[in-house]
Write a protein that holds these residues in place. Structure first.
Motif, short mmCIF file in Angstrom:
data_model
loop_
_atom_site.label_atom_id
_atom_site.label_comp_id
_atom_site.label_asym_id
_atom_site.label_seq_id
_atom_site.Cartn_x
_atom_site.Cartn_y
_atom_site.Cartn_z
N ARG A 214 0.85 -1.20 0.00
CA ARG A 214 0.00 0.00 0.00
C ARG A 214 0.87 1.24 0.00
NH1 ARG A 214 -3.81 0.73 4.92
NH2 ARG A 214 -1.83 1.23 5.89
N VAL A 215 0.56 2.18 -0.88
CA VAL A 215 1.25 3.45 -0.98
C VAL A 215 0.31 4.53 -0.45
CG1 VAL A 215 2.36 5.11 -2.52
CG2 VAL A 215 2.57 2.66 -2.98
N THR A 216 0.80 5.35 0.47
CA THR A 216 0.01 6.42 1.06
C THR A 216 0.71 7.74 0.80
OG1 THR A 216 -0.67 4.90 2.81
CG2 THR A 216 -1.07 7.23 3.19
N GLY A 217 -0.06 8.78 0.50
CA GLY A 217 0.53 10.08 0.27
C GLY A 217 -0.49 11.10 -0.17
N THR A 218 0.00 12.07 -0.91
CA THR A 218 -0.85 13.13 -1.46
C THR A 218 -0.58 13.19 -2.96
OG1 THR A 218 0.82 14.86 -1.16
CG2 THR A 218 -0.66 14.44 0.70
N GLY A 219 -1.11 14.20 -3.60
CA GLY A 219 -0.90 14.34 -5.03
C GLY A 219 0.53 14.57 -5.43
N ASP A 220 1.33 15.12 -4.50
CA ASP A 220 2.70 15.48 -4.86
C ASP A 220 3.80 14.82 -4.04
OD1 ASP A 220 2.19 16.85 -2.52
OD2 ASP A 220 2.91 18.78 -3.24
N ASP B 25 -6.25 8.44 -7.33
CA ASP B 25 -5.79 8.94 -8.61
C ASP B 25 -4.75 10.05 -8.42
OD1 ASP B 25 -7.46 10.92 -7.69
OD2 ASP B 25 -8.65 11.08 -9.51
N ALA B 26 -4.18 10.14 -7.21
CA ALA B 26 -3.15 11.13 -6.94
C ALA B 26 -1.91 10.80 -7.77
CB ALA B 26 -2.81 11.13 -5.45
N PRO B 27 -1.38 11.78 -8.50
CA PRO B 27 -0.24 11.53 -9.39
C PRO B 27 0.96 10.86 -8.73
CG PRO B 27 -1.16 13.70 -9.83
CD PRO B 27 -1.86 13.17 -8.61
N ALA B 28 1.35 11.30 -7.54
CA ALA B 28 2.52 10.70 -6.89
C ALA B 28 2.27 9.24 -6.53
CB ALA B 28 2.90 11.50 -5.64
N ILE B 29 1.06 8.93 -6.10
CA ILE B 29 0.74 7.55 -5.74
C ILE B 29 0.69 6.67 -6.98
CG2 ILE B 29 -1.06 6.06 -4.77
CD1 ILE B 29 -1.60 8.30 -2.74
N LEU B 30 0.07 7.16 -8.05
CA LEU B 30 0.03 6.38 -9.29
C LEU B 30 1.43 6.12 -9.82
CD1 LEU B 30 -3.01 8.04 -11.09
CD2 LEU B 30 -2.93 5.84 -9.89
N GLU B 31 2.32 7.10 -9.72
CA GLU B 31 3.70 6.92 -10.17
C GLU B 31 4.41 5.89 -9.31
OE1 GLU B 31 7.22 7.16 -12.33
OE2 GLU B 31 5.15 7.60 -12.85
N ALA B 32 4.18 5.91 -8.00
CA ALA B 32 4.79 4.92 -7.11
C ALA B 32 4.32 3.52 -7.47
CB ALA B 32 4.45 5.24 -5.66
N LEU B 33 3.03 3.35 -7.75
CA LEU B 33 2.52 2.04 -8.14
C LEU B 33 3.13 1.58 -9.46
CD1 LEU B 33 -1.27 2.39 -7.22
CD2 LEU B 33 0.55 1.29 -5.88
N ARG B 34 3.27 2.51 -10.40
CA ARG B 34 3.88 2.18 -11.70
C ARG B 34 5.32 1.73 -11.50
NH1 ARG B 34 7.28 3.63 -15.16
NH2 ARG B 34 7.93 5.55 -14.17
N LEU C 152 9.42 11.77 -2.20
CA LEU C 152 9.18 11.31 -0.83
C LEU C 152 8.96 12.49 0.10
CD1 LEU C 152 11.95 8.57 -0.58
CD2 LEU C 152 9.55 8.29 -1.27
N ALA C 153 8.05 12.32 1.06
CA ALA C 153 7.84 13.34 2.08
C ALA C 153 9.12 13.49 2.88
CB ALA C 153 6.69 12.92 3.00
N LEU C 154 9.37 14.70 3.36
CA LEU C 154 10.55 14.93 4.18
C LEU C 154 10.41 14.19 5.49
CD1 LEU C 154 11.01 18.77 3.66
CD2 LEU C 154 12.30 16.92 2.59
N SER C 155 11.52 13.70 6.00
CA SER C 155 11.52 13.04 7.30
C SER C 155 11.30 14.10 8.38
CB SER C 155 12.85 12.33 7.53
OG SER C 155 12.89 11.80 8.83
N PRO C 156 10.50 13.79 9.40
CA PRO C 156 10.26 14.78 10.45
C PRO C 156 11.46 14.99 11.36
CG PRO C 156 9.11 12.74 10.95
CD PRO C 156 9.70 12.58 9.59
N ILE C 157 12.45 14.09 11.31
CA ILE C 157 13.64 14.25 12.16
C ILE C 157 14.89 14.09 11.30
CG2 ILE C 157 12.52 13.49 14.30
CD1 ILE C 157 13.81 10.73 13.83
#
Length: 120
Positions: A31-37, A53-62, A79-84
């Motif tokens: 499972r890929v979780t995120g936002t459009g970007d 149908d978020a572009p970043a998630i579709l690209e990850a699945l591809r 990738l989202a920035l790491s919080p630490i």
């Protein structure tokens, strides 16, 4: 501001608005979780999320599909920035593991000057 209002403000600002989509792979459901970007998480062996149908998630699945088909060895995902700061170091150590090889927690810990327990 009360805690309840702070939490409500976070929810209304879209901080928790994330999409998810899954793909069947040879190692199980991914499972890929995120936002459009950006991609926030990639989880293995979890229940399927909704189809996004978020572009970043579709690209990850591809890219995951191409990886498991043997057509991709290097991922290029937003990738989202790491919080630490140490999270960024760990992520880079994981990214630096060459295609087709493995690394133990101990090897990763040594590469970033941490302890194996902290990595695990």
């Amino acid at each position: 501001m009360t805690l309840e209002r702070s939490i409500a403000a976070l929810h209304s600002g879209g901080m928790y608005a994330r999409d998810a989509a899954s793909i069947a792979t040879p190692i199980g459901l991914v499972r890929v979780t995120g936002t459009g970007d950006r991609i926030d998480a990639i989880d293995i062996g979890v229940e399927s999320g909704s189809t996004s149908d978020a572009p970043a998630i579709l690209e990850a699945l591809r890219q995951l599909e191409a990886y498991f088909a043997g057509r991709l060895a290097v991922f290029d995902l937003p990738l989202a920035l790491s919080p630490i700061p140490r999270g960024a170091d760990l992520r880079q150590a994981i990214v630096d593991i060459a295609y087709g090889t493995t690394a133990s927690y101990g090897a990763l810990a040594k590469a970033i000057g941490s302890s194996p327990r902290a990595i695990g």
